[in-house]
Design a protein around this motif. Structure first.
Motif, PDB file in Angstrom:
ATOM      1  N   SER A  65       0.630  -1.231  -0.023  1.00 26.54           N
ATOM      2  CA  SER A  65      -0.108   0.061  -0.144  1.00 26.54           C
ATOM      3  C   SER A  65       0.974   1.249  -0.015  1.00 26.54           C
ATOM      4  O   SER A  65       0.484   2.300  -0.443  1.00 26.54           O
TER       5      SER A  65
ATOM      6  N   CYS B 177      -4.512  -6.038  -2.763  1.00 28.01           N
ATOM      7  CA  CYS B 177      -3.540  -4.911  -2.626  1.00 28.01           C
ATOM      8  C   CYS B 177      -2.720  -5.025  -4.058  1.00 28.01           C
ATOM      9  O   CYS B 177      -2.405  -4.216  -4.766  1.00 28.01           O
ATOM     10  N   ALA B 180      -3.110  -3.703  -8.095  1.00 30.95           N
ATOM     11  CA  ALA B 180      -2.912  -2.430  -8.688  1.00 30.95           C
ATOM     12  C   ALA B 180      -1.720  -1.528  -7.896  1.00 30.95           C
ATOM     13  O   ALA B 180      -1.624  -0.714  -8.233  1.00 30.95           O
ATOM     14  N   LYS B 181      -1.549  -2.071  -6.692  1.00 32.00           N
ATOM     15  CA  LYS B 181      -0.823  -1.126  -5.834  1.00 32.00           C
ATOM     16  C   LYS B 181       0.683  -1.180  -5.964  1.00 32.00           C
ATOM     17  O   LYS B 181       1.547  -0.425  -5.710  1.00 32.00           O
ATOM     18  N   PRO B 184       0.284   0.267 -10.750  1.00 30.54           N
ATOM     19  CA  PRO B 184      -1.158   0.720 -11.122  1.00 30.54           C
ATOM     20  C   PRO B 184      -1.494   0.607 -12.474  1.00 30.54           C
ATOM     21  O   PRO B 184      -2.388   0.361 -12.814  1.00 30.54           O
ATOM     22  N   SER B 191      -4.704   2.004  -9.177  1.00 32.38           N
ATOM     23  CA  SER B 191      -4.712   1.888  -7.646  1.00 32.38           C
ATOM     24  C   SER B 191      -5.760   2.792  -7.113  1.00 32.38           C
ATOM     25  O   SER B 191      -6.369   2.151  -5.951  1.00 32.38           O
ATOM     26  N   ARG B 215     -10.400   0.374   0.125  1.00 32.12           N
ATOM     27  CA  ARG B 215      -8.925  -0.070  -0.420  1.00 32.12           C
ATOM     28  C   ARG B 215      -8.126  -0.483   0.722  1.00 32.12           C
ATOM     29  O   ARG B 215      -6.854  -1.030   0.410  1.00 32.12           O
TER      30      ARG B 215
END
Ligand code: SF4
Ligand code: SF4
Ligand code: SF4
Lengths: 225, 361
Positions: A65, B177, B180-181, B184, B191, B215
């Motif tokens: 993240s 996660c 696309a984290k 992206p 993301s 998210r």
């Protein structure tokens, strides 16, 4: 420090703390990825060694993240992955409670890969070690051949389909890949340092008892600041 | 205002001729979903998709538990690519979000640090005699389902609607996660506005529910779940998401990643047993579906052929809402119709369970 992930993960950090703000590990542990990036950026060797011995580098969940959010294009998680690799190569991982868990990971996921060709197979997810999987998982494991056969003609057998047995030639290739690329040596190194530490801690070596201790021990002091 | 920002993140997805890589997690917990994906592609859409008996785990869970070194996973991945070339395919699709992230990460690292690609070629050759051939495209299996969503809608037997009121079902989507984290640009919608599942939901008549922690990670956290001592991290993150979505009263959750689907299902059980909280509007759990199960229901597949009996949270309230006819007792049948007994009842299930807690419904 020649890991490409140090280079890819850390260009220049401006200490903004955005990574920490989105980090799920920072929310539940006394943990701050920004601080780790700062330490690595200073290249202060004593501080880095302290990290390699600490619980701190093992809190991250590798969710990534932090990656899309860093305004400088850093990836704190890559830096952490590289530190974890270094901590294991140097044997310092055994100096922390969370680091010692690498043995349990090696003996479960790691050995599964070399035994079955998969990270997990149904019978490796033992209901007694996974109470959170609930009564449904117990039911599945008790009836695995009947149930999986509804969805696959090759459960535990060779061929194409879900949960097929990986053939011997393929398994040989996987073993060779682990030997040639250093994966096997990496596993052996985890075993070697765990053996040493286990004896130091009064166990008869890195046996089942020590492994289970690394798997279940939680000193519960990972949350306070 | 309707968001269309996802359109800035479009990627080219091949129409046909896919090389399929299975997922350890999906085949363990959702074997019916893997089967449904292949059946939908083959039988419903007439697409060429190759299920190779020679590939293995990508070792991704090992890599993200930091026991499998980068050099090793690169070589395992290179072997998968070389198998794809041997089979005569060039579009690689993986059925696991973790491995999708890994394939993208490795291809990008090879681009940026060519010496790592060279080293991998050497290792692969030495270990197996094989040559690395890079794929023309990489996609996640949900990208493929998204790509064909209108074709599926045209063949739909049912909509994602309440059969009694005609209202669209309210769906919470979780894209995982690593979809696309990490890169992206390799996920549909990027993301920030991932559209891969939302696109399916909308094309099939449902309504996507937005909520504050949409998210946030499901809480897998690799070593944070895999090692028993660390599981507090995992359940705490799932708890945070469930608390955040519950007030929006979703009819079901759909997940992109087999791991996320499993955690959001199983942690609901654990939370109910630990503190007596259930999140479903009907006093049970919120059903958690894979996107293959969602597509399968839309196309009229039988829920037990889709493997939905392997969920901890019962799916029957959702099936009833959609007006699906199914045989309640067939849920407990093995191969060839043999009755295999029932699992014990838990607080998240529909039948009355014995619990020391007063369940807060
Ligand atoms: S988000 Fe990036 S720049 Fe900001 S503290 Fe984290 S690593 Fe440094
Ligand atoms: S990858 Fe690690 S450091 Fe980054 S947000 Fe996730 S848990 Fe935090
Ligand atoms: S990342 Fe997915 S496919 Fe790869 S080894 Fe893990 S579960 Fe299997």
């Amino acid at each position: 420090m020649e890991d490409v992930r140090f280079e890819e993960g850390l260009k220049s950090c401006m200490n903004c703390g955005v990574c920490t703000a989105v980090c799920p590990a920072a929310e539940f542990y006394n943990y701050d990825p920004r601080q780790i990036v700062t330490i690595v950026q200073t290249r202060d060797e004593a501080e880095i060694e302290r990290l390699l011995r600490s619980d701190t580098i093992w809190y991250c969940g590798e969710c990534m993240s932090c990656r899309p959010r860093c305004p400088r294009g850093n990836t704190p998680a890559y830096v952490i992955q590289a530190l974890r690799t270094l901590s294991q190569r140097t044997g310092l991982f055994v100096e922390s409670e969370k680091g010692r868990q690498q043995l349990a990971l090696k003996r479960t996921i790691g050995d599964n890969i070399l035994r079955t060709g998969y990270c997990i197979v149904p019978r490796s997810v033992r209901p007694d070690l996974h109470p959170e999987q609930g009564p449904i998982w117990q039911w599945i494991v008790d009836n695995d051949t009947e149930l999986y056969a509804r969805f696959s003609d090759v459960y535990g057998k060779e061929g194409a389909g879900a949960l097929r047995r990986v053939d011997d030639k393929t398994m040989d290739e996987i073993h060779r890949i682990f030997e040639v690329s250093g994966g096997k040596a990496f596993y052996d190194n985890i075993e070697k340092h765990s053996e040493r530490k286990a004896r130091e801690m009064g166990y008869d070596g890195a046996d089942e008892e020590y492994m289970m201790a690394t798997y279940t021990t939680n000193s519960d002091n990972h949350y306070e600041i | 205002m309707r968001r269309t920002s996802w359109q800035e993140y479009q990627k080219d997805i091949a129409d046909d001729k896919y090389y399929y890589a299975r997922s350890c997690i999906r085949q363990n917990f959702f074997p019916g979903s893997e089967k449904a994906f292949l059946d939908i592609m083959h039988n419903d859409l007439g697409i060429d998709i190759f299920d190779d008996p020679l590939h293995t785990s990508c070792t991704g869970i090992g890599y993200h538990s930091d026991i499998v070194p980068l050099e090793t996973i690169m070589t395992v991945v290179a072997r998968q690519f070389s198998l794809m070339a041997d089979a005569g395919y060039e579009h690689f699709i993986s059925s696991c979000i973790t491995s999708f992230g890994i394939y993208n990460e490795i291809l990008s690292t090879w681009e940026e640090f060519p010496e790592t690609e060279e080293r991998t070629r050497r290792y692969l050759k030495e270990a197996t005699g094989r040559e690395l051939v890079k794929p023309r495209s990489i996609a996640h299996t949900s990208d493929i389902m998204f790509h064909h969503r209108h074709a599926i809608a045209r063949k739909a037997k049912r909509q994602l609607r309440n059969a009694f009121t005609g209202e669209p079902l309210r769906v919470v989507e979780h894209i995982g996660c690593h979809y696309a984290k990490i890169f992206p640009k390799s996920g549909i919608g990027g993301s920030e506005f991932p559209y891969v599942l939302a696109g399916m939901i909308e094309a099939w008549g449902g309504e996507v529910v937005d909520y504050p922690e949409r998210r946030h990670c499901c809480g897998f956290g690799f070593r944070n779940y895999l090692v028993q001592a660390n599981r507090g991290y995992s359940i705490a993150n799932s708890h945070k998401k469930l608390e955040s979505m519950a007030p929006y009263r979703p009819d079901f959750i759909v997940a992109n990643c087999p791991g996320c689907a499993m955690f959001l299902d199983k942690w609901q059980y654990a939370i109910a047993e630990m503190e007596g909280t259930v999140y479903g509007a009907d006093g049970h759990g919120i059903p958690v579906l894979t996107y293959e199960e969602m597509a399968g229901l839309v196309l009229g597949y039988d829920p037990w052929e889709l493997g939905m009996q392997m969920h901890q949270v019962d799916v029957e309230p959702l099936l009833d809402k959609m007006g699906i006819e199914y045989d309640r007792e067939a849920k407990y049948l093995g191969k060839n119709g043999k009755y295999i007994g029932k699992p014990d009842i838990a607080a998240v299930n529909c039948e009355e369970a014995r619990s020391i807690y007063e369940i807060k419904r």
